[in-house]
Every structure is written in C-alpha cells, then in structure tokens.
Design a protein around this motif. Structure first.
Motif, PDB file in Angstrom:
ATOM      1  N   VAL A  33      -7.478 -10.996  15.694  1.00 46.56           N
ATOM      2  CA  VAL A  33      -7.093 -10.173  14.551  1.00 46.56           C
ATOM      3  C   VAL A  33      -6.475 -11.098  13.506  1.00 46.56           C
ATOM      4  CG1 VAL A  33      -5.625  -8.296  13.707  1.00 46.56           C
ATOM      5  CG2 VAL A  33      -6.663  -8.153  15.993  1.00 46.56           C
ATOM      6  N   ARG A  34      -6.977 -10.994  12.278  1.00 45.31           N
ATOM      7  CA  ARG A  34      -6.402 -11.748  11.163  1.00 45.31           C
ATOM      8  C   ARG A  34      -5.855 -10.731  10.173  1.00 45.31           C
ATOM      9  NH1 ARG A  34      -7.706 -16.974   8.103  1.00 45.31           N
ATOM     10  NH2 ARG A  34      -8.144 -17.555  10.238  1.00 45.31           N
ATOM     11  N   TYR A  35      -4.562 -10.864   9.846  1.00 50.70           N
ATOM     12  CA  TYR A  35      -3.941  -9.949   8.893  1.00 50.70           C
ATOM     13  C   TYR A  35      -3.333 -10.742   7.757  1.00 50.70           C
ATOM     14  CZ  TYR A  35       0.120 -11.232  11.743  1.00 50.70           C
ATOM     15  OH  TYR A  35       1.077 -11.928  12.428  1.00 50.70           O
ATOM     16  N   ASP A  36      -3.186 -10.087   6.608  1.00 44.97           N
ATOM     17  CA  ASP A  36      -2.690 -10.789   5.421  1.00 44.97           C
ATOM     18  C   ASP A  36      -1.168 -10.835   5.349  1.00 44.97           C
ATOM     19  OD1 ASP A  36      -2.473  -8.058   4.967  1.00 44.97           O
ATOM     20  OD2 ASP A  36      -2.959  -8.183   2.836  1.00 44.97           O
ATOM     21  N   VAL A  74      -0.085   0.663   8.022  1.00 45.91           N
ATOM     22  CA  VAL A  74      -1.513   0.797   8.305  1.00 45.91           C
ATOM     23  C   VAL A  74      -2.251  -0.409   7.729  1.00 45.91           C
ATOM     24  CG1 VAL A  74      -3.569   2.219   7.960  1.00 45.91           C
ATOM     25  CG2 VAL A  74      -1.331   3.319   8.263  1.00 45.91           C
ATOM     26  N   PHE A  75      -3.091  -0.988   8.569  1.00 45.17           N
ATOM     27  CA  PHE A  75      -3.961  -2.090   8.159  1.00 45.17           C
ATOM     28  C   PHE A  75      -5.395  -1.592   8.254  1.00 45.17           C
ATOM     29  CE2 PHE A  75      -0.176  -4.029   9.903  1.00 45.17           C
ATOM     30  CZ  PHE A  75       0.091  -5.092   9.061  1.00 45.17           C
ATOM     31  N   LYS A  76      -6.226  -1.930   7.270  1.00 46.16           N
ATOM     32  CA  LYS A  76      -7.643  -1.559   7.302  1.00 46.16           C
ATOM     33  C   LYS A  76      -8.485  -2.783   7.016  1.00 46.16           C
ATOM     34  CE  LYS A  76      -7.151   3.257   6.097  1.00 46.16           C
ATOM     35  NZ  LYS A  76      -8.077   4.158   6.709  1.00 46.16           N
ATOM     36  N   GLY A  77      -9.665  -2.793   7.612  1.00 44.79           N
ATOM     37  CA  GLY A  77     -10.569  -3.910   7.388  1.00 44.79           C
ATOM     38  C   GLY A  77     -11.850  -3.740   8.158  1.00 44.79           C
ATOM     39  N   SER A  78     -12.420  -4.854   8.557  1.00 41.48           N
ATOM     40  CA  SER A  78     -13.717  -4.811   9.224  1.00 41.48           C
ATOM     41  C   SER A  78     -13.756  -5.800  10.380  1.00 41.48           C
ATOM     42  CB  SER A  78     -14.829  -5.138   8.225  1.00 41.48           C
ATOM     43  OG  SER A  78     -14.627  -6.429   7.691  1.00 41.48           O
ATOM     44  N   LYS A  79     -14.767  -5.620  11.211  1.00 48.24           N
ATOM     45  CA  LYS A  79     -14.975  -6.556  12.324  1.00 48.24           C
ATOM     46  C   LYS A  79     -16.268  -7.314  12.096  1.00 48.24           C
ATOM     47  CE  LYS A  79     -17.236  -3.354  15.489  1.00 48.24           C
ATOM     48  NZ  LYS A  79     -18.270  -3.829  16.342  1.00 48.24           N
ATOM     49  N   VAL A 108      -8.055  -7.635   8.710  1.00 42.44           N
ATOM     50  CA  VAL A 108      -7.444  -6.438   8.140  1.00 42.44           C
ATOM     51  C   VAL A 108      -6.410  -6.805   7.086  1.00 42.44           C
ATOM     52  CG1 VAL A 108      -7.829  -5.030  10.200  1.00 42.44           C
ATOM     53  CG2 VAL A 108      -5.709  -6.330   9.994  1.00 42.44           C
ATOM     54  N   LYS A 109      -6.165  -5.852   6.174  1.00 47.05           N
ATOM     55  CA  LYS A 109      -5.146  -6.002   5.149  1.00 47.05           C
ATOM     56  C   LYS A 109      -4.248  -4.782   5.175  1.00 47.05           C
ATOM     57  CE  LYS A 109      -7.592  -8.949   1.955  1.00 47.05           C
ATOM     58  NZ  LYS A 109      -7.849  -9.223   0.544  1.00 47.05           N
ATOM     59  N   LYS A 110      -2.984  -5.011   4.864  1.00 47.54           N
ATOM     60  CA  LYS A 110      -2.018  -3.915   4.820  1.00 47.54           C
ATOM     61  C   LYS A 110      -2.375  -2.993   3.666  1.00 47.54           C
ATOM     62  CE  LYS A 110       2.911  -3.049   4.123  1.00 47.54           C
ATOM     63  NZ  LYS A 110       2.700  -2.186   2.965  1.00 47.54           N
ATOM     64  N   THR A 111      -2.359  -1.692   3.945  1.00 46.18           N
ATOM     65  CA  THR A 111      -2.627  -0.714   2.888  1.00 46.18           C
ATOM     66  C   THR A 111      -1.303  -0.305   2.253  1.00 46.18           C
ATOM     67  OG1 THR A 111      -2.513   1.142   4.423  1.00 46.18           O
ATOM     68  CG2 THR A 111      -4.680   0.163   4.059  1.00 46.18           C
TER      69      THR A 111
END
Length: 122
Positions: A33-36, A74-79, A108-111
């Motif tokens: 998982v990569r988050y910003d 909430v984080f949203k993104g893609s795989k 994913v990025k924080k919404t």
C-alpha cells in the motif's frame, strides 16, 4: 509496525526459501500500500476497513482518535498488478529468509472531508 525499521543483515550466507506465492496455484498473496499522507489523528490501535470495488478501485477507511474533527480518515485509489517484484521476509527469531512474489500495489490518497447540509462530516 510503528514506522521504525529493523535491518540487521549479517554477512553470513543464508538459505533462501521460495514461499507459497511462487507455486502454480498460490494459496496466498502479498500486496503493498502506498499512501500520500498519514494524519496523526489516525488511531493505530484500531482496525480499519479495506474495500476493493469494481474495476481497480480501492477504498481504505481508518478510524481517528477520539476527539478528532472527523471520526474516520478515508483513502481512495486503485490497485495495479506487480509483474516482477518480490518481498524478502526475514524472521530473525528462526533465521529463515523467505522470498514471496508481490501481487498488487494499492496506491491511495487521503480524501477530504465534505460537510453535508446538516453540518455532519463525511
């Protein structure tokens, strides 16, 4: 993990085991998982939710500490699938060195919180 790393590699030769993810029909999978950004308000003592939607969409919901402005982050993104990436798992207690194939990267990025009509956050 708490963000610290343990990279105590020695200069000895070790047996490298190919893990179950290398089998023709693997019974397990490994993902990254990569988050910003990870807000300090996330309660790391609580469990979160991972939802894989239609297509490649991913949503991760993590609870915030009590008293935070919003109850969750909430984080949203893609795989995206990995093609030739692996992870080396070192068990320092047993001395086992195991290699496993990575299956997907979840980016994913924080919404941002949106204020609804009644002033509630979502």
């Amino acid at each position: 993990m708490n963000g610290s790393s343990y990279s105590n590699f020695d200069t000895k030769e070790h047996v490298l085991i190919l893990g179950e993810s290398f089998e023709r029909q693997p019974k397990c999978a490994f993902h990254t998982v990569r988050y910003d950004f990870k807000p300090a308000s996330i309660d790391t003592a609580c469990e979160g939710d991972l939802e894989v939607g239609k297509g490649e969409q991913v949503t991760i919901t993590l609870p915030n500490l009590e008293g935070s402005t919003a109850p969750v982050t909430v984080f949203k993104g893609s795989k995206r699938p990995y093609m030739r990436e692996c992870v080396l798992i070192v068990n320092h207690d047993t001395g086992e060195y195991r290699l496993e194939k990575l299956s997907n990267n979840l980016a994913v990025k924080k919404t941002r919180c949106v204020v609804k009509d009644q002033g509630t956050l979502t």
